[in-house]
Motif scaffolding. Structure first.
Motif, PDB file in Angstrom:
ATOM      1  N   CYS A 139      46.255  45.019  43.835  1.00 33.70           N
ATOM      2  CA  CYS A 139      45.726  44.966  45.200  1.00 33.70           C
ATOM      3  C   CYS A 139      45.941  46.326  45.873  1.00 33.70           C
ATOM      4  CB  CYS A 139      46.452  43.869  45.977  1.00 33.70           C
ATOM      5  SG  CYS A 139      45.922  43.789  47.714  1.00 33.70           S
ATOM      6  N   CYS A 143      49.071  43.231  48.703  1.00 39.02           N
ATOM      7  CA  CYS A 143      49.547  42.002  49.345  1.00 39.02           C
ATOM      8  C   CYS A 143      50.493  41.239  48.433  1.00 39.02           C
ATOM      9  CB  CYS A 143      48.359  41.129  49.753  1.00 39.02           C
ATOM     10  SG  CYS A 143      47.554  40.289  48.363  1.00 39.02           S
ATOM     11  N   HIS A 144      50.508  41.573  47.140  1.00 36.12           N
ATOM     12  CA  HIS A 144      51.444  40.953  46.203  1.00 36.12           C
ATOM     13  C   HIS A 144      51.624  41.908  45.022  1.00 36.12           C
ATOM     14  CE1 HIS A 144      47.615  40.089  44.330  1.00 36.12           C
ATOM     15  NE2 HIS A 144      48.187  39.464  43.330  1.00 36.12           N
ATOM     16  N   CYS A 169      40.896  41.861  45.257  1.00 37.83           N
ATOM     17  CA  CYS A 169      42.174  41.192  45.032  1.00 37.83           C
ATOM     18  C   CYS A 169      41.935  39.684  45.092  1.00 37.83           C
ATOM     19  CB  CYS A 169      43.162  41.614  46.114  1.00 37.83           C
ATOM     20  SG  CYS A 169      44.647  40.589  46.158  1.00 37.83           S
ATOM     21  N   CYS A 172      43.972  38.271  48.548  1.00 35.90           N
ATOM     22  CA  CYS A 172      43.586  38.584  49.935  1.00 35.90           C
ATOM     23  C   CYS A 172      42.119  39.011  50.059  1.00 35.90           C
ATOM     24  CB  CYS A 172      44.506  39.651  50.522  1.00 35.90           C
ATOM     25  SG  CYS A 172      44.215  41.308  49.859  1.00 35.90           S
TER      26      CYS A 172
HETATM   27 ZN   LIG Z   1      45.641  41.566  48.048  1.00 40.17          ZN
END
Ligand SMILES: [Zn+2]
Length: 274
Positions: A139, A143-144, A169, A172
């Motif tokens: 991502c 976000c992870h 991603c 997200c």
């Molecule tokens: Zn993401």
């Protein structure tokens, strides 16, 4: 010439217990891959960025994914296609033959993100890709922390260097980017490379006091990560470094310095192994 540097390097390899292959951009040249050395080197490979007034450092910048994802993926999608289409040159096969023939424990450390060693049959668990890999995504936020395979297909308009699509991603839905350490990069996820570093540490624990030979190919001093590593390994008690570089071959004895390309030098060493 039985005592030529080539025959001495060949003897070091045939007497080795383990082999570390360290490789920079010059390793890919014999497979037809561009070396982005200097602005001119980059622009020769990508003339469209010269027209756009972008250097390699500016093109390889994570900011594009945020500002203009299709432009960011223009560069990396083009390279994804190029590396997928490239056939690793014969030198990779020679290295694999030596590993087999002399029963060498081995490891590859490379600053290249092109996946050419795996393509040539080297095992994933014997690889350290210090700058990551174009064949893996993350991502862009991120976000992870997941890193997943790059299985996407890209068409690039070479006049604008824009891609027809940008992977997203799965969590997200923002743009995904290659898991490559870029310039001025604060969002690169290191977990995959860190796991590879652990494997390399274990390899050195097992082999560092043995008869270690390091073959370094095409690693320049501009971004000296690979060169410094070879030199650090060369200070281990019984280690020998074989440095192969057409422009910057310098290394002091007892190590070996060859001013040439990767494939031609490996070929010459091979001819002394018989
Ligand atoms: Zn993401």
């Amino acid at each position: 010439m039985p005592n030529s540097p080539y025959s001495q390097a060949a003897a070091a390899i045939s007497n080795a217990t383990a082999l570390v292959i360290t490789a920079g951009a010059g390793m890919g040249v014999d497979s037809g891959l561009p070396d982005f050395r200097g602005n001119q080197g980059f622009w020769n490979a990508y003339p469209m960025y010269e027209r756009l007034g972008l250097s390699f450092v500016q093109a390889a910048n994570p900011g594009h994914f945020e500002r203009d994802p299709l432009f960011g993926w223009g560069f990396y999608g083009h390279r994804t296609n190029l590396y997928r289409a490239t056939v690793p040159h014969r030198g990779f096969g020679l290295l694999r033959q030596w590993i087999e023939r002399f029963d060498l424990d081995h490891f590859v450390v490379t600053s290249n993100v092109d996946g050419q060693f795996q393509k040539a049959g080297f095992a994933e668990e014997r690889m350290l890709e210090v700058h990551g890999s174009i064949h893996h995504l993350q991502c862009s936020v991120p976000c992870h922390h997941d890193i997943w395979p790059n299985l996407d297909r890209f068409n690039i308009d070479e006049t604008t260097m824009r891609a027809d699509r940008a992977p997203a991603c799965p969590r997200c839905q923002r743009v995904a980017r290659p898991n490559i350490l870029m310039f001025g990069d604060y969002s690169w996820l290191h977990q995959r490379t860190s796991a590879q570093e652990d494997n390399f540490d274990n390899f050195l624990q097992a082999n560092g006091s043995g008869q270690l030979v390091v073959i370094e190919m095409g690693a320049g001093s501009a971004i000296p990560t690979i060169r410094s590593l070879s030199e650090r390994l060369g200070r281990l008690k019984r280690a020998r470094v074989i440095r192969v570089n057409p422009r910057e071959p310098q290394i002091s004895a007892p190590h070996f310095s060859f001013a040439g390309g990767a494939l031609e030098t490996l070929d010459k060493i091979e001819s002394h192994l018989n």
